[in-house]
Write a protein that holds these residues in place. Structure first.
Motif, short mmCIF file in Angstrom:
data_model
loop_
_atom_site.label_atom_id
_atom_site.label_comp_id
_atom_site.label_asym_id
_atom_site.label_seq_id
_atom_site.Cartn_x
_atom_site.Cartn_y
_atom_site.Cartn_z
N UNK A 231 -12.26 8.74 -12.52
CA UNK A 231 -13.44 9.39 -12.31
C UNK A 231 -14.34 8.63 -11.30
N UNK A 232 -14.56 7.45 -11.27
CA UNK A 232 -15.46 6.36 -10.48
C UNK A 232 -14.84 6.61 -8.99
N UNK A 233 -13.38 6.52 -9.12
CA UNK A 233 -12.68 6.62 -7.76
C UNK A 233 -13.17 8.01 -7.02
N UNK A 234 -12.90 9.21 -7.71
CA UNK A 234 -13.17 10.27 -7.22
C UNK A 234 -14.41 10.48 -6.55
N UNK A 235 -15.58 10.31 -7.64
CA UNK A 235 -16.87 10.29 -7.20
C UNK A 235 -17.17 9.38 -5.92
N UNK A 236 -16.62 7.97 -5.90
CA UNK A 236 -16.96 7.53 -4.55
C UNK A 236 -16.12 7.78 -3.40
N UNK A 237 -14.87 8.54 -3.48
CA UNK A 237 -14.27 9.09 -2.54
C UNK A 237 -14.99 10.24 -1.94
N UNK A 238 -15.61 11.17 -2.72
CA UNK A 238 -16.43 12.28 -2.24
C UNK A 238 -17.78 11.78 -1.59
N UNK A 239 -17.93 10.60 -1.81
CA UNK A 239 -19.23 10.14 -1.01
C UNK A 239 -20.53 10.19 -1.85
N UNK A 240 -20.08 10.21 -3.32
CA UNK A 240 -21.10 10.12 -4.38
C UNK A 240 -22.43 11.17 -4.15
N UNK A 241 -23.65 10.91 -4.18
CA UNK A 241 -24.48 11.83 -4.41
C UNK A 241 -24.79 12.22 -2.92
N UNK A 242 -24.14 11.53 -1.98
CA UNK A 242 -24.34 12.10 -0.40
C UNK A 242 -23.09 12.83 -0.03
N UNK A 243 -22.43 13.46 -0.90
CA UNK A 243 -21.28 13.95 -0.52
C UNK A 243 -21.51 15.28 0.06
N UNK A 244 -20.57 15.40 1.27
CA UNK A 244 -20.74 16.65 2.13
C UNK A 244 -19.58 17.91 1.70
N UNK A 245 -18.81 17.29 0.71
CA UNK A 245 -17.69 18.30 0.19
C UNK A 245 -16.66 18.41 0.95
N UNK A 246 -16.32 17.32 1.65
CA UNK A 246 -14.98 17.21 2.56
C UNK A 246 -13.86 17.32 1.70
N UNK A 247 -12.75 17.71 2.64
CA UNK A 247 -11.27 17.76 1.85
C UNK A 247 -10.68 16.20 1.87
N UNK A 248 -11.23 15.60 2.81
CA UNK A 248 -10.60 14.11 2.91
C UNK A 248 -12.00 13.15 2.41
N UNK A 249 -11.83 11.73 2.13
CA UNK A 249 -12.72 11.05 1.92
C UNK A 249 -13.61 10.71 3.40
#
Length: 367
Positions: A231-249
């Motif tokens: 879960x930590x890995x996916x949250x960090x890969x998505x950009x955390x609270x700054x996530x733009x919802x990208x397909x890749x990291x």
């Protein structure tokens, strides 16, 4: 003549009864007297870190090992002592810099204790610990949607997860960093596949190797270093609270943010040479698959805790995430990506003992 023969026989029986069949009371001849071979630090080593891991070989009949460390060759001054060690290594607490030390072992088979090994010596250096710069990136805890309804079956259902704050290494662990661990513990260095070492992500490391690295760094720093949870890995890969919802990291253009099958030309590349994600973390898509701490279960998302999940309690496979230099895309339907390990939600797994030319890892430090 007959009397002489009888006399000789009587004398022979007497000698056999008193000497030939006498029980050997010398413990040096007991099975417990097989002593370990000291491996690391090698004898007369210099510039050893102040929290070294002492390593020896396994003795088959040993139930446990006892270790002594002294500043005197006759061990009149014991500075550290450990009993009932069941592993074949022991990390010492902080030693004094620029000091000559001696260490030795004996073994117990549960009943008897062997003699001590011939001591090895080593001299510490001036540095307190091996310095490894992980360039920690702080990840503010929050809630997020984990998984993908358009992904593989093991990415479903999408579910809400809440995480505490944590920090993750900005880059994948490199050969330079992992080689320091090997040098400090006498461990064999992993193969670099002929691609070079240095700042390239370390490969050919199993989950067990990665976990041992984290334990060693923890012993050196006094801070809890570990593999990230899935879960930590996916949250960090998505950009955390700054996530733009990208397909890749870090984006939707794979070649811009990841070393993958189409641009890597069959090998890893130096970490941090592609575009980072919203948090400034690099290579969470591509370059090497990254071990996570969790056991893998393809149905885990259906029963995962909603707060700080750590994966199933047991299993046979460990989670790997992020894809690698060998990952490729297979479009399907109206351009939907149906196969690509570089997607931030894609899940995969492997036996924790497996070492591969496209398996590596990064670390998390607990806050």
């Amino acid at each position: 003549m007959k009397m002489n023969r009888i006399l000789r026989l009587l004398i022979m029986f007497f000698l056999l009864a008193n000497y030939g069949c006498k029980k050997d009371d010398n413990p040096a001849n007991s099975s417990t007297q097989e002593t370990p071979t000291l491996i690391f630090p090698v004898n007369s080593s210099t510039n050893i870190v102040l929290k070294p891991a002492l390593v020896w070989n396994k003795v088959e009949n040993a139930a446990s090992y006892n270790l002594q460390v002294s500043a005197q060759v006759n061990f009149s001054n014991i500075v550290q002592s450990y009993s009932n060690i069941t592993d074949t290594s022991q990390t010492l607490t902080l030693l004094s810099p620029n000091t000559l030390y001696y260490w030795r072992l004996n073994i117990s088979d549960g009943k008897n204790v062997s003699g001590w090994t011939k001591p090895f010596s080593f001299t510490t250096g001036k540095d307190s610990v091996v310095q490894i710069n992980f360039n920690w990136i702080s990840v503010e805890g929050s809630s997020f949607l984990m998984g993908s309804e358009s992904g593989d079956p093991d990415e479903k259902p999408v579910h809400n997860i809440s995480l505490n704050n944590f920090s993750i290494s900005q880059y994948e662990v490199t050969y330079d960093q992992f080689d320091l661990f090997c040098d400090a513990t006498g461990r064999m260095k992993p193969n670099d596949n002929g691609w070079g070492r240095g700042n390239k992500p370390v490969t050919n490391v199993s989950w067990n190797d990665a976990a041992d690295f984290c334990k060693w760094v923890t012993s050196q720093t006094g801070k809890t270093i570990r593999l990230p949870t899935e879960a930590e890995w996916e949250f960090a890969a998505k950009g955390g609270i700054l996530s733009n919802g990208f397909l890749y990291s870090g984006g939707d253009s794979l070649n811009e943010i990841a070393w993958n099958f189409t641009n890597a030309i069959g090998s890893t590349h130096d970490v941090g040479t592609k575009k980072g994600n919203e948090l400034g973390i690099f290579d969470m898509s591509g370059n090497v698959w990254e071990w996570c701490g969790d056991w893998f279960d393809e149905t885990y998302y259906s029963y995962s805790p909603s707060v700080n999940p750590k994966g199933p309690l047991n299993g046979t496979q460990k989670v790997i995430r992020g894809g690698s230099w060998a990952s490729f895309t297979v479009p399907g339907g109206e351009g939907e990506i149906v196969v690509n390990g570089c997607r931030v939600t894609d899940r995969s797994n492997s036996d924790p003992s497996v070492k591969s030319a496209d398996f590596g890892f990064r670390c998390v430090i607990e806050e």
